[in-house]
Design a protein around this motif. Sequence first.
Motif, PDB file in Angstrom:
ATOM      1  N   GLY A 228      -3.921   2.834  10.197  1.00 33.26           N
ATOM      2  CA  GLY A 228      -3.083   3.533  11.157  1.00 33.26           C
ATOM      3  C   GLY A 228      -2.329   2.601  12.088  1.00 33.26           C
ATOM      4  N   ALA A 229      -2.257   2.994  13.362  1.00 37.85           N
ATOM      5  CA  ALA A 229      -1.479   2.248  14.352  1.00 37.85           C
ATOM      6  C   ALA A 229      -1.981   0.819  14.537  1.00 37.85           C
ATOM      7  N   LYS A 230      -3.261   0.574  14.226  1.00 39.79           N
ATOM      8  CA  LYS A 230      -3.824  -0.764  14.407  1.00 39.79           C
ATOM      9  C   LYS A 230      -3.104  -1.814  13.581  1.00 39.79           C
ATOM     10  N   ILE A 231      -2.625  -1.418  12.389  1.00 41.07           N
ATOM     11  CA  ILE A 231      -1.890  -2.355  11.540  1.00 41.07           C
ATOM     12  C   ILE A 231      -0.389  -2.130  11.630  1.00 41.07           C
ATOM     13  N   ILE A 232       0.038  -0.857  11.798  1.00 35.06           N
ATOM     14  CA  ILE A 232       1.469  -0.554  11.776  1.00 35.06           C
ATOM     15  C   ILE A 232       2.186  -1.157  12.978  1.00 35.06           C
ATOM     16  N   LYS A 233       1.622  -0.976  14.186  1.00 31.64           N
ATOM     17  CA  LYS A 233       2.299  -1.480  15.389  1.00 31.64           C
ATOM     18  C   LYS A 233       2.506  -2.993  15.370  1.00 31.64           C
ATOM     19  N   PRO A 234       1.452  -3.800  15.176  1.00 31.18           N
ATOM     20  CA  PRO A 234       1.683  -5.243  15.175  1.00 31.18           C
ATOM     21  C   PRO A 234       2.593  -5.711  14.049  1.00 31.18           C
ATOM     22  N   LEU A 235       2.478  -5.091  12.868  1.00 25.99           N
ATOM     23  CA  LEU A 235       3.328  -5.507  11.764  1.00 25.99           C
ATOM     24  C   LEU A 235       4.782  -5.125  12.017  1.00 25.99           C
ATOM     25  N   LEU A 236       4.993  -3.977  12.658  1.00 26.40           N
ATOM     26  CA  LEU A 236       6.348  -3.565  13.018  1.00 26.40           C
ATOM     27  C   LEU A 236       6.961  -4.546  14.005  1.00 26.40           C
ATOM     28  N   VAL A 237       6.177  -4.962  14.996  1.00 24.11           N
ATOM     29  CA  VAL A 237       6.659  -5.926  15.996  1.00 24.11           C
ATOM     30  C   VAL A 237       7.001  -7.257  15.334  1.00 24.11           C
ATOM     31  N   VAL A 238       6.084  -7.767  14.514  1.00 25.20           N
ATOM     32  CA  VAL A 238       6.293  -9.055  13.851  1.00 25.20           C
ATOM     33  C   VAL A 238       7.486  -8.987  12.897  1.00 25.20           C
ATOM     34  N   THR A 239       7.579  -7.891  12.143  1.00 26.74           N
ATOM     35  CA  THR A 239       8.675  -7.746  11.182  1.00 26.74           C
ATOM     36  C   THR A 239      10.022  -7.678  11.871  1.00 26.74           C
ATOM     37  N   SER A 240      10.110  -6.922  12.960  1.00 25.47           N
ATOM     38  CA  SER A 240      11.380  -6.803  13.691  1.00 25.47           C
ATOM     39  C   SER A 240      11.823  -8.148  14.252  1.00 25.47           C
ATOM     40  N   ILE A 241      10.880  -8.895  14.847  1.00 28.32           N
ATOM     41  CA  ILE A 241      11.226 -10.211  15.407  1.00 28.32           C
ATOM     42  C   ILE A 241      11.586 -11.186  14.293  1.00 28.32           C
ATOM     43  N   ALA A 242      10.836 -11.151  13.189  1.00 33.13           N
ATOM     44  CA  ALA A 242      11.131 -12.045  12.066  1.00 33.13           C
ATOM     45  C   ALA A 242      12.501 -11.763  11.479  1.00 33.13           C
ATOM     46  N   LEU A 243      12.865 -10.487  11.369  1.00 28.23           N
ATOM     47  CA  LEU A 243      14.179 -10.138  10.841  1.00 28.23           C
ATOM     48  C   LEU A 243      15.281 -10.594  11.792  1.00 28.23           C
ATOM     49  N   ALA A 244      15.052 -10.450  13.108  1.00 31.35           N
ATOM     50  CA  ALA A 244      16.035 -10.916  14.090  1.00 31.35           C
ATOM     51  C   ALA A 244      16.240 -12.423  13.972  1.00 31.35           C
ATOM     52  N   ILE A 245      15.134 -13.166  13.856  1.00 26.31           N
ATOM     53  CA  ILE A 245      15.218 -14.633  13.709  1.00 26.31           C
ATOM     54  C   ILE A 245      15.913 -14.999  12.408  1.00 26.31           C
ATOM     55  N   ARG A 246      15.561 -14.274  11.339  1.00 20.58           N
ATOM     56  CA  ARG A 246      16.168 -14.543  10.032  1.00 20.58           C
ATOM     57  C   ARG A 246      17.677 -14.345  10.075  1.00 20.58           C
ATOM     58  N   LEU A 247      18.129 -13.303  10.756  1.00 17.66           N
ATOM     59  CA  LEU A 247      19.565 -13.047  10.864  1.00 17.66           C
ATOM     60  C   LEU A 247      20.266 -14.121  11.686  1.00 17.66           C
ATOM     61  N   MET A 248      19.648 -14.509  12.814  1.00 18.62           N
ATOM     62  CA  MET A 248      20.270 -15.508  13.683  1.00 18.62           C
ATOM     63  C   MET A 248      20.219 -16.909  13.083  1.00 18.62           C
ATOM     64  N   ALA A 249      19.301 -17.147  12.143  1.00 17.45           N
ATOM     65  CA  ALA A 249      19.197 -18.466  11.516  1.00 17.45           C
ATOM     66  C   ALA A 249      20.321 -18.711  10.523  1.00 17.45           C
TER      67      ALA A 249
END
Length: 261
Positions: A228-249
């Motif tokens: 549930g939220a225990k895995i979804i929330k942190p993975l959503l946060v990490v994925t969103s930041i990683a995608l932002a970094i990937r785009l800016m790189a």
Amino acid sequence: MADIALHVLVFLFLAAFLAGFIDSIAGGGGMITIPAMLLAGIPPLETLGTNKLQSLFGSSSATIAYARAGHVRLAEQLPMAALSALGGAFGALLATVVPGDVLKAILPFLLVAIALYFGLKPNIGDIDKHRRLSVFLFTVTVVPLIGFYDGVFGPGTGSFFMLAFVTLAGFGVLKATAHTKLLNFGSNVGAFAVFLSYGVILWKAGLVMGAGQFLGAQAGSRVAMRSGAKIIKPLLVVTSIALAIRLMADPSHPLRVWLGW
């Protein structure tokens, strides 16, 4: 494009499996599959078209898994899925004639904002909250708008659907994830139909990656339903930041070009 070598197909399958796993939980699978296809030498337009083909397998696989477990009622959500498909089709049509530089420029900031919202808001869990927008208004406004974005550009679509379901529809995180996959499938169908009409689908690569997406999404959705939220929330946060970094790189990112970085 020349026939794709076996080792390249194996690489694309593995990339799609990982993308399907992550995408079924938090979205963002495109940040894996699109660079993987470009790295394999697939031209950009064929990459976009083929990405929609293989994404169909992942989003449908996750949708089936969530529906079987009772987290989404497919029949009730078909109008939303249809409008998401319509939005995706119009977005893909626009993508063939209009550059997406503005979207590319602002997307990293939107993704970071989503990561901060889910990361810092403590009361987001698996329990439904108060709905802020009626089902009808949500269906006819928010759903086609995000579907349109998926057709125009794509990365982060799952995060936007998640944010909309949690903040406007009052869904818990797991329920939002389940419904996100169905609407993402709809927008993929709409965009895929347009790219198919333009003849930019590489079927061998797309079907091999589709198999990887299907298996990865099955595995990922089971992890999400178990934790549930225990895995979804942190993975959503990490994925969103990683995608932002990937785009800016990317040196060709419009903001870096405009600022001369």
